[in-house]
Design an enzyme around this catalytic site. Sequence first.
Site, PDB file in Angstrom:
ATOM      1  N   SER A   4       0.907  -1.337   0.046  1.00 31.59           N
ATOM      2  CA  SER A   4       0.054   0.001  -0.064  1.00 31.59           C
ATOM      3  C   SER A   4       0.812   1.167  -0.179  1.00 31.59           C
ATOM      4  CB  SER A   4      -0.780  -0.145   1.239  1.00 31.59           C
ATOM      5  OG  SER A   4      -1.343   1.085   1.428  1.00 31.59           O
ATOM      6  N   TYR A  59      -1.468  -0.700  10.716  1.00 33.54           N
ATOM      7  CA  TYR A  59      -1.781  -1.062   9.646  1.00 33.54           C
ATOM      8  C   TYR A  59      -0.555  -0.892   8.508  1.00 33.54           C
ATOM      9  CZ  TYR A  59      -3.527  -1.652   4.776  1.00 33.54           C
ATOM     10  OH  TYR A  59      -3.646  -1.782   3.341  1.00 33.54           O
ATOM     11  N   LYS A  77       2.441  -3.569   6.715  1.00 34.56           N
ATOM     12  CA  LYS A  77       2.721  -3.824   5.193  1.00 34.56           C
ATOM     13  C   LYS A  77       4.394  -3.561   5.182  1.00 34.56           C
ATOM     14  CE  LYS A  77      -1.376  -4.452   3.430  1.00 34.56           C
ATOM     15  NZ  LYS A  77      -1.864  -5.710   2.693  1.00 34.56           N
TER      16      LYS A  77
HETATM   17  P1  NAD Z   1     -11.079  -6.611   1.163  1.00 34.90           P
HETATM   18  O1  NAD Z   1     -11.368  -6.705   2.548  1.00 34.90           O
HETATM   19  O2  NAD Z   1     -12.041  -6.447   0.376  1.00 34.90           O
HETATM   20  O3  NAD Z   1     -10.523  -8.154   0.674  1.00 34.90           O
HETATM   21  C1  NAD Z   1      -9.436  -8.829   1.503  1.00 34.90           C
HETATM   22  C2  NAD Z   1     -10.042 -10.158   1.465  1.00 34.90           C
HETATM   23  O4  NAD Z   1      -9.257 -11.100   2.218  1.00 34.90           O
HETATM   24  C3  NAD Z   1     -11.552 -10.391   1.915  1.00 34.90           C
HETATM   25  O5  NAD Z   1     -12.259 -11.188   1.214  1.00 34.90           O
HETATM   26  C4  NAD Z   1     -11.384 -10.990   3.326  1.00 34.90           C
HETATM   27  O6  NAD Z   1     -12.422 -11.815   3.798  1.00 34.90           O
HETATM   28  C5  NAD Z   1      -9.981 -12.138   3.090  1.00 34.90           C
HETATM   29  N1  NAD Z   1      -9.444 -12.234   4.516  1.00 34.90           N
HETATM   30  C6  NAD Z   1      -8.855 -11.114   5.415  1.00 34.90           C
HETATM   31  N2  NAD Z   1      -8.084 -11.868   6.387  1.00 34.90           N
HETATM   32  C7  NAD Z   1      -8.150 -13.500   5.915  1.00 34.90           C
HETATM   33  C8  NAD Z   1      -7.430 -14.503   6.349  1.00 34.90           C
HETATM   34  N3  NAD Z   1      -6.947 -14.536   7.634  1.00 34.90           N
HETATM   35  N4  NAD Z   1      -7.813 -15.617   5.849  1.00 34.90           N
HETATM   36  C9  NAD Z   1      -8.363 -15.675   4.509  1.00 34.90           C
HETATM   37  N5  NAD Z   1      -8.909 -14.517   3.916  1.00 34.90           N
HETATM   38  C10 NAD Z   1      -8.791 -13.386   4.401  1.00 34.90           C
HETATM   39  O7  NAD Z   1      -9.852  -5.604   1.016  1.00 34.90           O
HETATM   40  P2  NAD Z   1      -9.277  -4.984  -0.717  1.00 34.90           P
HETATM   41  O8  NAD Z   1      -9.629  -3.641  -0.562  1.00 34.90           O
HETATM   42  O9  NAD Z   1      -9.770  -5.893  -1.612  1.00 34.90           O
HETATM   43  O10 NAD Z   1      -7.730  -5.150  -0.199  1.00 34.90           O
HETATM   44  C11 NAD Z   1      -7.133  -6.394  -0.677  1.00 34.90           C
HETATM   45  C12 NAD Z   1      -5.356  -6.024  -0.026  1.00 34.90           C
HETATM   46  O11 NAD Z   1      -5.021  -4.943  -0.723  1.00 34.90           O
HETATM   47  C13 NAD Z   1      -5.437  -5.980   1.396  1.00 34.90           C
HETATM   48  O12 NAD Z   1      -4.171  -6.770   1.734  1.00 34.90           O
HETATM   49  C14 NAD Z   1      -5.257  -4.626   1.490  1.00 34.90           C
HETATM   50  O13 NAD Z   1      -4.312  -4.274   2.749  1.00 34.90           O
HETATM   51  C15 NAD Z   1      -4.554  -4.129   0.258  1.00 34.90           C
HETATM   52  N6  NAD Z   1      -4.729  -2.562  -0.101  1.00 34.90           N
HETATM   53  C16 NAD Z   1      -6.180  -2.177  -0.113  1.00 34.90           C
HETATM   54  C17 NAD Z   1      -6.456  -0.919  -0.301  1.00 34.90           C
HETATM   55  C18 NAD Z   1      -7.627  -0.328  -0.720  1.00 34.90           C
HETATM   56  O14 NAD Z   1      -7.908   0.878  -0.500  1.00 34.90           O
HETATM   57  N7  NAD Z   1      -8.669  -1.069  -0.621  1.00 34.90           N
HETATM   58  C19 NAD Z   1      -5.085  -0.113  -0.677  1.00 34.90           C
HETATM   59  C20 NAD Z   1      -3.836  -0.658  -0.554  1.00 34.90           C
HETATM   60  C21 NAD Z   1      -3.677  -1.860  -0.193  1.00 34.90           C
HETATM   61  C1  WQD Z   2      -9.222  10.348   0.761  1.00 34.73           C
HETATM   62  C2  WQD Z   2      -9.463  11.668   1.190  1.00 34.73           C
HETATM   63  C3  WQD Z   2      -9.690  12.181   3.323  1.00 34.73           C
HETATM   64  C4  WQD Z   2     -13.504  10.249   3.777  1.00 34.73           C
HETATM   65  C5  WQD Z   2      -6.877   5.089   3.075  1.00 34.73           C
HETATM   66  C6  WQD Z   2      -5.847   4.468   3.768  1.00 34.73           C
HETATM   67  C7  WQD Z   2      -4.552   3.770   2.917  1.00 34.73           C
HETATM   68  C8  WQD Z   2      -5.241   3.042   1.763  1.00 34.73           C
HETATM   69  C9  WQD Z   2      -6.506   3.718   1.233  1.00 34.73           C
HETATM   70  C10 WQD Z   2      -5.267   0.467   2.437  1.00 34.73           C
HETATM   71  C11 WQD Z   2      -8.601  12.116   2.407  1.00 34.73           C
HETATM   72  C12 WQD Z   2     -10.853  12.592   2.675  1.00 34.73           C
HETATM   73  C13 WQD Z   2     -12.289  10.780   3.509  1.00 34.73           C
HETATM   74  C14 WQD Z   2     -14.534  10.936   4.277  1.00 34.73           C
HETATM   75  C15 WQD Z   2     -13.365  12.706   3.613  1.00 34.73           C
HETATM   76  N1  WQD Z   2      -5.861   1.806   2.144  1.00 34.73           N
HETATM   77  N2  WQD Z   2     -12.238  11.981   3.368  1.00 34.73           N
HETATM   78  N3  WQD Z   2     -14.395  12.321   4.221  1.00 34.73           N
HETATM   79  O1  WQD Z   2      -6.938   8.149   3.840  1.00 34.73           O
HETATM   80  O2  WQD Z   2      -6.198   8.544   1.497  1.00 34.73           O
HETATM   81  O3  WQD Z   2      -6.307   6.191   2.525  1.00 34.73           O
HETATM   82  O4  WQD Z   2      -7.167   4.060   1.947  1.00 34.73           O
HETATM   83  O5  WQD Z   2      -3.973   0.475   2.102  1.00 34.73           O
HETATM   84  O6  WQD Z   2      -3.673   2.897   3.550  1.00 34.73           O
HETATM   85  O7  WQD Z   2      -5.106   5.282   4.717  1.00 34.73           O
HETATM   86  O8  WQD Z   2      -8.287   7.303   1.723  1.00 34.73           O
HETATM   87  O9  WQD Z   2     -10.527   7.455   0.828  1.00 34.73           O
HETATM   88  O10 WQD Z   2     -10.121   7.511   3.406  1.00 34.73           O
HETATM   89  O11 WQD Z   2      -9.403   9.545   2.211  1.00 34.73           O
HETATM   90  O12 WQD Z   2     -13.105  14.054   3.579  1.00 34.73           O
HETATM   91  O13 WQD Z   2     -15.517  10.642   4.886  1.00 34.73           O
HETATM   92  O14 WQD Z   2     -10.766  11.758   1.566  1.00 34.73           O
HETATM   93  O15 WQD Z   2      -9.468  13.087   4.192  1.00 34.73           O
HETATM   94  O16 WQD Z   2      -8.116  13.553   2.177  1.00 34.73           O
HETATM   95  P1  WQD Z   2      -6.709   7.467   2.468  1.00 34.73           P
HETATM   96  P2  WQD Z   2      -9.692   7.845   1.973  1.00 34.73           P
END
Ligand code: NAD
Ligand code: WQD
Length: 346
Positions: free
Chosen positions: A124, A148, A152
């Site tokens: 991430s 979190y 990572k």
């Molecule tokens: P998500 O929660 O929709 O998907 C994660 C999946 O993993 C879910 O289906 C959950 O049930 C499964 N899971 C969690 N723990 C588990 C375990 N112990 N065993 C088996 N399955 C398990 O999340 P996402 O948004 O699809 O994110 C996927 C990956 O990408 C995550 O590792 C997250 O940290 C990373 N990521 C997400 C974002 C984002 O903003 N969505 C941004 C950066 C990184």
């Molecule tokens: C985006 C912008 C908020 C909600 C997070 C995690 C990051 C990654 C992606 C997993 C910011 C603003 C948000 C609201 C708002 N996830 N905001 N009102 O914080 O950039 O990233 O998700 O890895 O680790 O930290 O994403 O969508 O929460 O916020 O004004 O109700 O929207 O302040 O500027 P963020 P976000």
Amino acid sequence: MAILITGGAGYIGSHTCIELLNAGYEIVVVDNYINSKPESLKRVSEITGRDIKVYNVDLLNKKSLEKVFIENTIDAVIHFAGLKAVGESVQTPLLYYEQNIIGTLKLCNLMKKHHVKNLVFSSSATVYGTPEYIPISEDSELRAMNPYGRTKRMIEEMLADLYGSDPSWSIALLRYFNPIGAHESGLIGEAPNGIPNNLMPYITQVAIGKLKELNVYGNGYPTIDGTGIRDYIHVVDLAKGHLKALENVIGKTGVEPYNLGTGKGYSVLEVIAAFGKASSVTIPFKIVSPRPGDIAVCYADPTKAKQELGWTAEKGLEEMCADSWRWQSNNPNGYEQKILLHNENP
Ligand code: NAD
Ligand code: WQD
């Protein structure tokens, strides 16, 4: 030969399953549905016309996970499974260290045991914390600011050490920026539990009338309109990035981080305006205090992914908003079936 996808029922995982199936790969999915529903994978099958082999297995259950490696010939793993809510990780850090780090550790041990050494890992942009400079390139300092993000960063370090111990591993560390949007079919998308933490699912739930108004977290940042700037990336572009990373990982060795972002940042107010245009719904909002831990500006330098993986994000903000809206308006309750009251029509 099959690709094992952990967390394949989740938001990014389900979109990636589609791209892999459409490209002709066999896939095996492992998910414990802690943050997803089996319905998402049924819909992936509906979209692609392909059956998916799914195991309801927790990564922490080594015995059940090993069965997956015994029953299938796995060529590579795309590892999405983990917990991802920043605020929750501050409240329950041990849960995050256990689920994310121990889960990955157990997975890697089994990969090693079964001689599977190709791995694409979901990292991430949160590993950068407050960025050293903008746009952020992969060699920027890692300053993760919450449990979190630290899980990572630690997993990235663990995987680098693994490669250091055995250079026959091939590992891509994909640092996603802010994934939004949904598959164009409107059948799959992001379905958060409870009140969403992230901007786009919050906006779509306001648009549908589930939430009253959006709280904009601060307008005093040093940006064009004072609100925070992020690199929003369409989840289908992100899914395609996994396909490119997988192709790159198979057939070479190494451990490399890649930013998956568009390279362009938008403010919260710009996202609200783009969503209004795409959906014809005006989003009521009010400015509130900044959210603790938020940074002002974050967007990627995606040059390395372009040069080394041959991948570039193609979809713009309007398409991201239109696709998020199609998903939300077609599925007001996400993957939950709507429970009809006796006097309601379907
Ligand atoms: P998500 O929660 O929709 O998907 C994660 C999946 O993993 C879910 O289906 C959950 O049930 C499964 N899971 C969690 N723990 C588990 C375990 N112990 N065993 C088996 N399955 C398990 O999340 P996402 O948004 O699809 O994110 C996927 C990956 O990408 C995550 O590792 C997250 O940290 C990373 N990521 C997400 C974002 C984002 O903003 N969505 C941004 C950066 C990184
Ligand atoms: C985006 C912008 C908020 C909600 C997070 C995690 C990051 C990654 C992606 C997993 C910011 C603003 C948000 C609201 C708002 N996830 N905001 N009102 O914080 O950039 O990233 O998700 O890895 O680790 O930290 O994403 O969508 O929460 O916020 O004004 O109700 O929207 O302040 O500027 P963020 P976000």
